[in-house]
Design an enzyme around this catalytic site. Structure first.
Site, PDB file in Angstrom:
ATOM      1  N   ILE A   1     -13.124   0.868  -4.639  1.00 28.75           N
ATOM      2  CA  ILE A   1     -13.169   0.554  -6.070  1.00 28.75           C
ATOM      3  C   ILE A   1     -12.627  -0.863  -6.278  1.00 28.75           C
ATOM      4  O   ILE A   1     -11.651  -1.254  -5.634  1.00 28.75           O
ATOM      5  CB  ILE A   1     -12.319   1.576  -6.870  1.00 28.75           C
ATOM      6  CG1 ILE A   1     -12.707   3.034  -6.519  1.00 28.75           C
ATOM      7  CG2 ILE A   1     -12.422   1.323  -8.375  1.00 28.75           C
ATOM      8  CD1 ILE A   1     -14.114   3.460  -6.827  1.00 28.75           C
TER       9      ILE A   1
ATOM     10  N   TYR B   1      -0.712   6.107   4.306  1.00 31.55           N
ATOM     11  CA  TYR B   1      -1.559   6.296   3.113  1.00 31.55           C
ATOM     12  C   TYR B   1      -2.503   7.483   3.297  1.00 31.55           C
ATOM     13  O   TYR B   1      -2.644   8.324   2.400  1.00 31.55           O
ATOM     14  CB  TYR B   1      -2.353   5.005   2.892  1.00 31.55           C
ATOM     15  CG  TYR B   1      -3.220   4.972   1.656  1.00 31.55           C
ATOM     16  CD1 TYR B   1      -2.658   4.764   0.395  1.00 31.55           C
ATOM     17  CD2 TYR B   1      -4.600   5.113   1.743  1.00 31.55           C
ATOM     18  CE1 TYR B   1      -3.452   4.701  -0.739  1.00 31.55           C
ATOM     19  CE2 TYR B   1      -5.408   5.048   0.622  1.00 31.55           C
ATOM     20  CZ  TYR B   1      -4.830   4.832  -0.620  1.00 31.55           C
ATOM     21  OH  TYR B   1      -5.629   4.770  -1.741  1.00 31.55           O
TER      22      TYR B   1
HETATM   23  P1  NAD Z   1      -3.241  -0.654  -8.214  1.00 37.18           P
HETATM   24  O1  NAD Z   1      -2.305  -1.181  -7.206  1.00 37.18           O
HETATM   25  O2  NAD Z   1      -3.921  -1.609  -9.132  1.00 37.18           O
HETATM   26  O3  NAD Z   1      -2.559   0.504  -9.080  1.00 37.18           O
HETATM   27  C1  NAD Z   1      -1.519   1.288  -8.649  1.00 37.18           C
HETATM   28  C2  NAD Z   1      -0.614   1.529  -9.835  1.00 37.18           C
HETATM   29  O4  NAD Z   1       0.483   2.346  -9.439  1.00 37.18           O
HETATM   30  C3  NAD Z   1      -0.032   0.218 -10.366  1.00 37.18           C
HETATM   31  O5  NAD Z   1      -0.068   0.230 -11.766  1.00 37.18           O
HETATM   32  C4  NAD Z   1       1.407   0.270  -9.861  1.00 37.18           C
HETATM   33  O6  NAD Z   1       2.297  -0.460 -10.684  1.00 37.18           O
HETATM   34  C5  NAD Z   1       1.679   1.754  -9.932  1.00 37.18           C
HETATM   35  N1  NAD Z   1       2.810   2.159  -9.132  1.00 37.18           N
HETATM   36  C6  NAD Z   1       3.091   1.786  -7.849  1.00 37.18           C
HETATM   37  N2  NAD Z   1       4.235   2.345  -7.461  1.00 37.18           N
HETATM   38  C7  NAD Z   1       4.688   3.086  -8.494  1.00 37.18           C
HETATM   39  C8  NAD Z   1       5.824   3.900  -8.698  1.00 37.18           C
HETATM   40  N3  NAD Z   1       6.720   4.057  -7.742  1.00 37.18           N
HETATM   41  N4  NAD Z   1       5.983   4.505  -9.894  1.00 37.18           N
HETATM   42  C9  NAD Z   1       5.071   4.356 -10.887  1.00 37.18           C
HETATM   43  N5  NAD Z   1       3.977   3.585 -10.740  1.00 37.18           N
HETATM   44  C10 NAD Z   1       3.789   2.968  -9.566  1.00 37.18           C
HETATM   45  O7  NAD Z   1      -4.343   0.141  -7.405  1.00 37.18           O
HETATM   46  P2  NAD Z   1      -5.590   1.017  -7.899  1.00 37.18           P
HETATM   47  O8  NAD Z   1      -6.704   0.622  -7.022  1.00 37.18           O
HETATM   48  O9  NAD Z   1      -5.768   0.998  -9.365  1.00 37.18           O
HETATM   49  O10 NAD Z   1      -5.091   2.456  -7.402  1.00 37.18           O
HETATM   50  C11 NAD Z   1      -4.836   3.530  -8.275  1.00 37.18           C
HETATM   51  C12 NAD Z   1      -4.857   4.820  -7.468  1.00 37.18           C
HETATM   52  O11 NAD Z   1      -6.160   4.983  -6.911  1.00 37.18           O
HETATM   53  C13 NAD Z   1      -3.903   4.795  -6.278  1.00 37.18           C
HETATM   54  O12 NAD Z   1      -3.323   6.083  -6.114  1.00 37.18           O
HETATM   55  C14 NAD Z   1      -4.801   4.467  -5.109  1.00 37.18           C
HETATM   56  O13 NAD Z   1      -4.299   4.945  -3.902  1.00 37.18           O
HETATM   57  C15 NAD Z   1      -6.072   5.192  -5.534  1.00 37.18           C
HETATM   58  N6  NAD Z   1      -7.277   4.685  -4.848  1.00 37.18           N
HETATM   59  C16 NAD Z   1      -7.720   3.414  -5.032  1.00 37.18           C
HETATM   60  C17 NAD Z   1      -8.865   2.991  -4.369  1.00 37.18           C
HETATM   61  C18 NAD Z   1      -9.421   1.594  -4.508  1.00 37.18           C
HETATM   62  O14 NAD Z   1     -10.388   1.269  -3.802  1.00 37.18           O
HETATM   63  N7  NAD Z   1      -8.928   0.761  -5.378  1.00 37.18           N
HETATM   64  C19 NAD Z   1      -9.546   3.873  -3.519  1.00 37.18           C
HETATM   65  C20 NAD Z   1      -9.069   5.166  -3.367  1.00 37.18           C
HETATM   66  C21 NAD Z   1      -7.929   5.573  -4.045  1.00 37.18           C
END
Ligand code: NAD
Length: 251
Positions: free
Chosen positions: A192, A159
């Protein structure tokens, strides 16, 4: 600052928009007046709910199924976009997965899948999106990276590498696409409140909260507002940058 109507007439694709941060970004762009393409890979029900919420705001929404890790699926999605809209103004590369493991135990598949979705997917979508954006000499690409891409995370070599890779992709694309009026930036969220962080043990949550100067996890909406702003005309002179939305975690 009110972002209402600032994206009127624009079309936007948000990958992984069926829940979490992607959902919040899709809704923020819709509130700003954009027509939104809701990409999802498996969660059709979640995507339909997001599309309904967008339409309730009085804006158009299109469901765009595709696993961003699959070249042919992404090609089909962009063919659908070209056919439906004839153009694309905004791409938010949000889709991402985690598959945590200590370095010494991490399997090939765990490494490959995380890179394939977060990094390859963003490159692939950027390539197709740029082809549509250059026609109009206007575009915005926002890559959702992570503080993990700046600092590295325990048990997350895959990641952290993917998210760091996104920052290089952001800078390279920013240089290459500037001449076409396309800006490319990254947003690096800290911790988040989403499904990704929901099942964290209470003791770990408490320890991590202690590291955040603002003393709390952020909300998906707080990330989404920054993304919508980067997509607006107000941010026209910003490109190649990484904006941390992390309550001061990485300072
Ligand atoms: P989440 O798991 O709720 O959302 C991820 C989304 O990506 C989901 O809707 C999932 O269905 C979709 N997804 C996964 N694989 C996929 C694919 N192959 N094709 C299309 N869609 C796909 O998580 P989130 O927390 O909402 O994360 C969203 C983004 O933010 C991610 O890139 C994550 O790495 C980043 N992020 C999140 C956090 C956190 O604390 N939540 C922190 C830093 C970065």
């Amino acid at each position: 600052m009110s972002t209402e109507h600032v994206l009127e007439g624009k079309t936007a694709l948000v990958t992984g928009a069926s829940r979490g941060i992607g959902r919040a970004i899709a809704l923020a762009l819709a509130r700003a007046g954009a027509t939104v393409g809701v990409n999802f890979s498996r969660d059709a029900e979640g995507a339909q709910q997001v599309a309904a919420a967008i339409r309730a705001l009085g804006t158009e929404a299109v469901l765009l199924p595709a696993d961003v890790a699959e070249a042919e699926a992404v090609e089909r999605m962009f063919a659908q976009i070209a056919e439906t809209w004839g153009a694309l103004s905004i791409l938010v590369n949000n889709a991402g997965v985690v598959d945590d493991q200590y370095l010494t135990f991490m399997k090939e598949e765990q490494w490959r899948r995380v890179l394939a979705v977060s990094l390859d997917g963003a490159w692939r979508c950027s390539k197709h999106a740029a082809r549509l954006m250059v026609r109009k000499r206007w575009g915005r690409i926002v890559n959702i990276s992570s503080v993990a891409g700046l600092t590295g995370d325990m048990m997350r070599a895959n990641y952290s590498a993917a998210k760091a890779g996104l920052l290089g992709l952001t800078r390279a694309c920013a240089r290459e696409l500037a001449r076409y009026g396309i800006t490319v930036n990254a947003v690096a969220p800290g911790l988040i409140e989403t499904a990704l962080t929901a099942d964290m043990p209470a003791s770990r949550r408490e320890a991590l909260t202690g590291l955040i100067p603002l003393g709390r996890f952020g909300s998906p909406e707080e990330v989404a507002e920054v993304v919508a702003w980067l997509c607006s005309e107000a941010a026209a002179y910003i490109t190649g940058q990484t904006l941390c939305v992390d309550g001061g975690l990485h300072t």
